[in-house]
Design an enzyme around this catalytic site. Structure first.
Site, PDB file in Angstrom:
ATOM      1  CD  GLU A 104       9.242  11.944  13.356  1.00 60.32           C
ATOM      2  OE1 GLU A 104      10.156  11.457  12.690  1.00 60.32           O
ATOM      3  OE2 GLU A 104       8.201  11.313  13.642  1.00 60.32           O
ATOM      4  CE  LYS A 135      -1.828   2.622   3.080  1.00 61.98           C
ATOM      5  NZ  LYS A 135      -1.790   3.958   2.394  1.00 61.98           N
ATOM      6  CB  THR A 158       0.401   5.168  12.012  1.00 62.68           C
ATOM      7  OG1 THR A 158      -0.156   6.485  11.882  1.00 62.68           O
ATOM      8  CG2 THR A 158      -0.299   4.237  11.043  1.00 62.68           C
ATOM      9  N   GLY A 159       2.135   3.280  13.967  1.00 60.05           N
ATOM     10  CA  GLY A 159       2.794   2.006  14.219  1.00 60.05           C
ATOM     11  C   GLY A 159       2.141   1.230  15.346  1.00 60.05           C
ATOM     12  CB  CYS A 193      11.924   8.997  10.375  1.00 61.64           C
ATOM     13  SG  CYS A 193      12.962   7.853   9.452  1.00 61.64           S
ATOM     14  N   GLY A 225       6.441   4.722   9.097  1.00 55.88           N
ATOM     15  CA  GLY A 225       5.592   5.891   9.299  1.00 55.88           C
ATOM     16  C   GLY A 225       5.691   6.377  10.729  1.00 55.88           C
ATOM     17  CB  SER A 226       3.510   8.615  12.684  1.00 54.68           C
ATOM     18  OG  SER A 226       2.272   7.931  12.762  1.00 54.68           O
ATOM     19  CB  THR A 227       5.731   6.559  17.124  1.00 48.64           C
ATOM     20  OG1 THR A 227       7.128   6.605  16.771  1.00 48.64           O
ATOM     21  CG2 THR A 227       5.578   5.699  18.373  1.00 48.64           C
ATOM     22  CD  GLU A 266      12.287   3.910   9.349  1.00 44.12           C
ATOM     23  OE1 GLU A 266      12.220   4.867  10.162  1.00 44.12           O
ATOM     24  OE2 GLU A 266      12.247   4.058   8.123  1.00 44.12           O
TER      25      GLU A 266
END
Length: 539
Positions: free
Chosen positions: A437, A230, A287-288, A340, A283-285, A306
């Site tokens: 961030e 995706k 969303t992780g 990042c 992506g972002s933490t 990551e």
């Protein structure tokens, strides 16, 4: 993440200045250092926008070797961040599209030729793909810059060569993946097999669309897996173009499927799919965390993440200040600050602090901002209006928390998502600009007294992705590199991303490693095979 890049590729010419004031400040009411610090040129932003000479040919999903519309028939806009205008409409994927793509990937893995093909044959297809990338480098670079806003020189001269190199690197690994013969107590022959994990779901971000495509797709294919990828909804165009080139290289249908769509629908459907064996996300933490939860609640699929960072860049007291300023500038402002691992906490020893701040401000004021298709432009627009507004909110937060705004601080030009290169001094660890961030062109400079202090402060972060160290002293470099709780340490350099160098984070910066030999384990299962021996000649 950032692709490896050479700072000298970019011009350092000074723009013609014109006075302007940040929209949330009044002249003379800010404790900054003297008048005229907001002097930036808007000429580049006001020039006529260059239209890249590339045709947008692929806007549908790629499923089972065919470009197809979304099951719903819906599309979404892909924007030009230079202007905010729509440049294409792309198929909008949802759960049904993910289901179709996963079914194709599952059939290609269970019944198709890819995992049954010899590793050497797989490597030849990947090498042919890399050759096609070289052939179409101009088109891919133009699409990457048009859709993301990064300088074309960066895309064409740095990121596209790195993209092809990564696939050649993983093509080289394809026929070198093997297990072990294991000694056992007793009359048994024991061997381990390294087998592909199956269907890999992969979700890539918008800041380095092609490089992240390579980091994910390269090792997965080398190990014999099939893929549903995706792309980021902000930057879907180059993943589709690259997937088409893979078809030309001879990749069998269903091995690589690309679905465009947003995170809450297509991304969530992929992460929670019961027939996906592994999920990889960059992506972002925040969303992780959601990805990890969805994977656990579905079929407990393996996960690599990551995620975000707030990397310290430490300038020691023995530093050559001019060189340190240039490297710290690159570490933060590269790719519009949308990286990042950006060196977004610039710790400078008190002995050289004042000199560093003045020169860092001067360097930021010479940074060339404008249309990324113009030669010599160092900084293009932020990716979207959402990111643009987010960065401006953090700048406002820095001003309100009494950090000193040395330069920048406002919109650049009158259209698009350009932000002036911004430098704060007198930043304290408890300020949001030192903790969060920002993902934008905002340099925060902090003062420290000694090594023990800066180690403690640098490690007091929920992130642990990377760090930079600038020093002539080998003992200082060794002490800091071992003490800092981060996944990558760059000493007197920054953002060096060779294909063989592993990348990933400690703490809330992620799980697992990308690139190099370590990334292969993300896409392999280890199987132990034990056979009895009746009359062994030896054990």
């Amino acid at each position: 993440m950032a692709a490896r890049r050479i700072p000298s590729l970019l011009s350092r010419s000074l723009s013609a200045p014109s006075t302007s004031t940040p929209h949330f400040l009044s002249p003379g009411k800010h404790p900054s250092r003297g008048r005229g610090i907001y002097r930036f040129s808007t000429a580049a932003a006001l020039e006529e926008t260059i239209t890249p000479s590339v045709q947008i040919s692929y806007t549908q999903h790629l499923i089972n070797g065919q470009f197809v519309d979304a099951a719903s028939g819906k599309t979404f806009p892909a924007y030009d961040p230079r202007t905010g205008e729509v440049i294409a409409r792309v198929a909008e994927g949802d759960a049904e599209d993910v289901n179709r793509a996963v079914a194709a990937a599952r059939k290609a893995f269970d019944e198709g030729p890819w995992p049954k093909m010899s590793a050497y044959e797989r490597s030849l297809i990947m090498l042919r793909f890399a050759d096609l990338v070289d052939k179409h480098r101009g088109e891919l670079a133009a699409l990457e810059s048009w859709n993301s806003g990064k300088p074309y020189e960066q895309s064409a001269k740095s990121e596209l060569p790195s993209f092809a190199r990564l696939f050649r690197y993983y093509a080289g690994w394809a026929d070198k993946i093997h297990g072990l013969t294991v000694p056992a107590d007793g009359k048994h022959h024991v061997q381990t097999l390294h087998e592909p994990i199956g269907v890999a779901g992969q979700i890539i971000p918008w800041n380095f669309p092609l490089i992240m495509f390579a980091w994910k797709v390269g090792p997965a294919l080398a190990c014999g897996n099939t893929i549903v990828l995706k792309s980021a909804e902000q930057t879907p165009l180059t993943a589709l173009y690259a997937a088409k080139l893979f078809q030309e290289a001879g990749l069998p249908p269903g091995v690589l499927n690309v679905v465009s769509g947003d995170g809450p629908s297509a991304g969530a459907a992929l992460a929670s799919h019961m027939d996906v064996d592994k999920i990889a996300f960059t992506g972002s933490t925040e969303t992780g965390k959601i990805i990890l939860e969805l994977a656990a609640k579905s079929n407990l699929k393996q996960v690599t993440l990551e995620l975000g960072g707030k990397s310290p860049f430490i300038v020691c007291e023995d530093a050559e200040v001019d060189k340190a300023v240039e490297l710290a500038h690159f570490a933060l402002f590269f790719n519009q600050g949308q990286c990042c691992c950006a060196g977004s906490r610039t710790y400078v020893h008190e002995r050289v602090y004042d000199e560093f701040v003045e020169k860092a401000k001067a360097r930021a004021l010479t940074r060339v901002v404008g249309d990324p298709f113009r030669k010599g432009v160092e900084q293009g627009p932020q990716i979207s209006s959402e990111q643009f507004e987010k960065v401006l909110r953090y700048i406002k937060s820095g001003v309100e928390s009494s950090a000193t705004l040395e330069c920048g601080g406002q919109r650049f030009g009158s259209r698009g998502y350009f932000i002036q290169p911004t430098v704060f001094s007198n930043v304290q660890d408890d300020m949001l600009i030192a903790q969060d961030e920002i993902f934008g062109p905002v340099q925060s400079i902090l003062k420290f007294k000694n090594i023990d202090e800066v180690i403690r402060r640098a490690n007091t972060s929920r992130y642990g992705l990377a760090a930079g160290i600038f020093t002539k002293n080998l003992d200082t470099a060794n002490t800091l590199s071992r003490a800092l709780r981060v996944g990558s340490v760059w000493i007197n350099c920054f953002d060096v991303f060779d294909a063989a160098i592993p990348f990933g984070g400690y703490k809330m910066s992620g799980i697992g490693r990308e690139k190099g030999i370590y990334s292969l384990s993300n896409y392999l299962q280890v199987k132990a095979v034990v056979t009895p021996l009746k009359s062994p000649a030896w054990l």
